[in-house]
Design a protein around this motif. Sequence first.
Motif, PDB file in Angstrom:
ATOM      1  N   LEU A   1       0.695   9.476  12.992  1.00 51.02           N
ATOM      2  CA  LEU A   1       0.324   8.964  11.678  1.00 51.02           C
ATOM      3  C   LEU A   1      -0.168   7.523  11.778  1.00 51.02           C
ATOM      4  N   PRO A   2      -1.034   7.108  10.860  1.00 50.86           N
ATOM      5  CA  PRO A   2      -1.413   5.690  10.815  1.00 50.86           C
ATOM      6  C   PRO A   2      -0.208   4.838  10.421  1.00 50.86           C
ATOM      7  N   PRO A   3      -0.280   3.526  10.617  1.00 51.03           N
ATOM      8  CA  PRO A   3       0.902   2.687  10.417  1.00 51.03           C
ATOM      9  C   PRO A   3       1.325   2.494   8.967  1.00 51.03           C
ATOM     10  N   SER A   4       0.458   2.805   8.027  1.00 52.39           N
ATOM     11  CA  SER A   4       0.811   2.633   6.611  1.00 52.39           C
ATOM     12  C   SER A   4       0.076   3.686   5.788  1.00 52.39           C
ATOM     13  N   PRO A   5       0.481   3.865   4.541  1.00 48.20           N
ATOM     14  CA  PRO A   5      -0.317   4.724   3.662  1.00 48.20           C
ATOM     15  C   PRO A   5      -1.744   4.180   3.551  1.00 48.20           C
ATOM     16  N   ILE A   6      -2.681   5.051   3.219  1.00 50.04           N
ATOM     17  CA  ILE A   6      -4.081   4.637   3.078  1.00 50.04           C
ATOM     18  C   ILE A   6      -4.492   4.631   1.604  1.00 50.04           C
ATOM     19  N   GLY A   7      -3.539   4.673   0.727  1.00 50.53           N
ATOM     20  CA  GLY A   7      -3.779   4.658  -0.707  1.00 50.53           C
ATOM     21  C   GLY A   7      -2.452   4.887  -1.403  1.00 50.53           C
ATOM     22  N   ASN A   8      -2.502   5.021  -2.710  1.00 50.40           N
ATOM     23  CA  ASN A   8      -1.283   5.201  -3.495  1.00 50.40           C
ATOM     24  C   ASN A   8      -1.223   6.623  -4.053  1.00 50.40           C
ATOM     25  N   PRO A   9      -0.413   7.482  -3.424  1.00 46.67           N
ATOM     26  CA  PRO A   9      -0.387   8.894  -3.824  1.00 46.67           C
ATOM     27  C   PRO A   9       0.380   9.104  -5.116  1.00 46.67           C
ATOM     28  N   GLY A  10      -0.018  10.158  -5.825  1.00 49.60           N
ATOM     29  CA  GLY A  10       0.693  10.564  -7.031  1.00 49.60           C
ATOM     30  C   GLY A  10       1.737  11.620  -6.725  1.00 49.60           C
ATOM     31  N   GLU A  11       2.353  12.135  -7.770  1.00 48.98           N
ATOM     32  CA  GLU A  11       3.447  13.087  -7.587  1.00 48.98           C
ATOM     33  C   GLU A  11       2.980  14.405  -6.977  1.00 48.98           C
ATOM     34  N   GLN A  12       1.781  14.871  -7.345  1.00 42.12           N
ATOM     35  CA  GLN A  12       1.306  16.137  -6.777  1.00 42.12           C
ATOM     36  C   GLN A  12       1.157  16.045  -5.268  1.00 42.12           C
ATOM     37  N   ALA A  13       0.607  14.942  -4.799  1.00 46.90           N
ATOM     38  CA  ALA A  13       0.443  14.769  -3.350  1.00 46.90           C
ATOM     39  C   ALA A  13       1.793  14.657  -2.659  1.00 46.90           C
ATOM     40  N   MET A  14       2.746  13.959  -3.296  1.00 48.09           N
ATOM     41  CA  MET A  14       4.084  13.864  -2.705  1.00 48.09           C
ATOM     42  C   MET A  14       4.757  15.229  -2.669  1.00 48.09           C
ATOM     43  N   ASN A  15       4.576  16.011  -3.719  1.00 50.36           N
ATOM     44  CA  ASN A  15       5.154  17.361  -3.732  1.00 50.36           C
ATOM     45  C   ASN A  15       4.555  18.223  -2.624  1.00 50.36           C
TER      46      ASN A  15
ATOM     47  N   GLU B   1       0.838  -1.205   0.000  1.00 44.38           N
ATOM     48  CA  GLU B   1       0.000   0.000   0.000  1.00 44.38           C
ATOM     49  C   GLU B   1       0.870   1.251   0.000  1.00 44.38           C
ATOM     50  N   GLY B   2       0.592   2.142  -0.938  1.00 50.19           N
ATOM     51  CA  GLY B   2       1.354   3.376  -1.062  1.00 50.19           C
ATOM     52  C   GLY B   2       2.455   3.292  -2.097  1.00 50.19           C
ATOM     53  N   TYR B   3       2.807   2.061  -2.535  1.00 47.79           N
ATOM     54  CA  TYR B   3       3.935   1.881  -3.456  1.00 47.79           C
ATOM     55  C   TYR B   3       3.518   1.266  -4.786  1.00 47.79           C
ATOM     56  N   LEU B   4       2.225   1.217  -5.046  1.00 49.38           N
ATOM     57  CA  LEU B   4       1.717   0.799  -6.356  1.00 49.38           C
ATOM     58  C   LEU B   4       1.491   2.073  -7.151  1.00 49.38           C
ATOM     59  N   PHE B   5       2.572   2.601  -7.710  1.00 50.58           N
ATOM     60  CA  PHE B   5       2.596   3.984  -8.181  1.00 50.58           C
ATOM     61  C   PHE B   5       1.556   4.235  -9.275  1.00 50.58           C
ATOM     62  N   PRO B   6       0.773   5.319  -9.132  1.00 48.13           N
ATOM     63  CA  PRO B   6      -0.233   5.657 -10.135  1.00 48.13           C
ATOM     64  C   PRO B   6       0.417   6.075 -11.457  1.00 48.13           C
ATOM     65  N   ALA B   7       0.094   5.366 -12.521  1.00 44.06           N
ATOM     66  CA  ALA B   7       0.640   5.649 -13.848  1.00 44.06           C
ATOM     67  C   ALA B   7      -0.101   4.787 -14.859  1.00 44.06           C
TER      68      ALA B   7
END
Length: 292
Positions: free
Chosen positions: A228-242, A108-114
């Motif tokens: 923070l929760p223990p893991s991402p709750i979805g797979n963020p894109g570059e805008q969210a990471m920025n 979770e969080g590392y299935l990169f949106p593309a």
Amino acid sequence: MTFRSWQPEHRRRRARLTRRGRLVLILAGVLAVAAAAITVPLLLLDAEPERPAPEKQRTLLVPEGWRGGEVYAAVDRSLGLPAGTARKVAASPATGLALPPAAAGNPEGYLFPATYPVTRATTPEALLRYMVDTARKRFGTPRIAEGARRHGLSVHELVVVASIVQAEADTADDMGKVARVVYNRLAQGMPLQMDSTINYALGRDTVDTTHQDTRIDSPYNTYERRGLPPSPIGNPGEQAMNAAVDPARGDWLYFVTVRPGDTRFTAGYAEHLENVAEFNEQRRAAARSPGS
């Protein structure tokens, strides 16, 4: 004088071939045999099976914010596999996903949106590895590492923040402000109180969070648990990471999306309650309107 009965000249003479004529006939026969010999392999070639047409290129689109379950289901559909196949592949150590140690084996969080290419030879293992490898390259830059250090976080924790930003922001322009609210609350020791983490724990997606929902026993209940929760709750894109790396400047602690495109960010709780009241009134008005 000898008597001859009259006959037309062309009937009295027998046709005789000259030497040249015989050569012409012989040559024609040879050519006919040769032509017959050539025809056979040509017919055999025509009977060979046709080559398959080139494979039409296909793609799999993974949108920003999709949860792991949504990605797995899309992989199964794209590859024509039984439901649940990709999830089992992701959980298998044999797949060898290059996840960071902090992820504890959870993709979770590392299935990169593309958008990913898909062919007849594509396997779920290869597709999931491609997604994780893409995330590792995008999240493994010096800029991301420096941003995490600046906020006192690990890169994995930064991905957690980005996943919350991705889920909570109504528009791309709001992402920096949502990230700032997260950091302001963490700095003050306040619980994040994010509905998106409750929805993740309950496996749903809604804007309606009840008081009972906020009391569930889950590490993703950010109403009752701080940090923070223990893991991402979805797979963020570059805008969210920025946005997680470079949030907007502000003292906001609260926000609510009153209507689409109108998210109110405030530092005071009283003002926030006014915005929530307006949101609730909008919902009641929508429920009363015909066709709702």
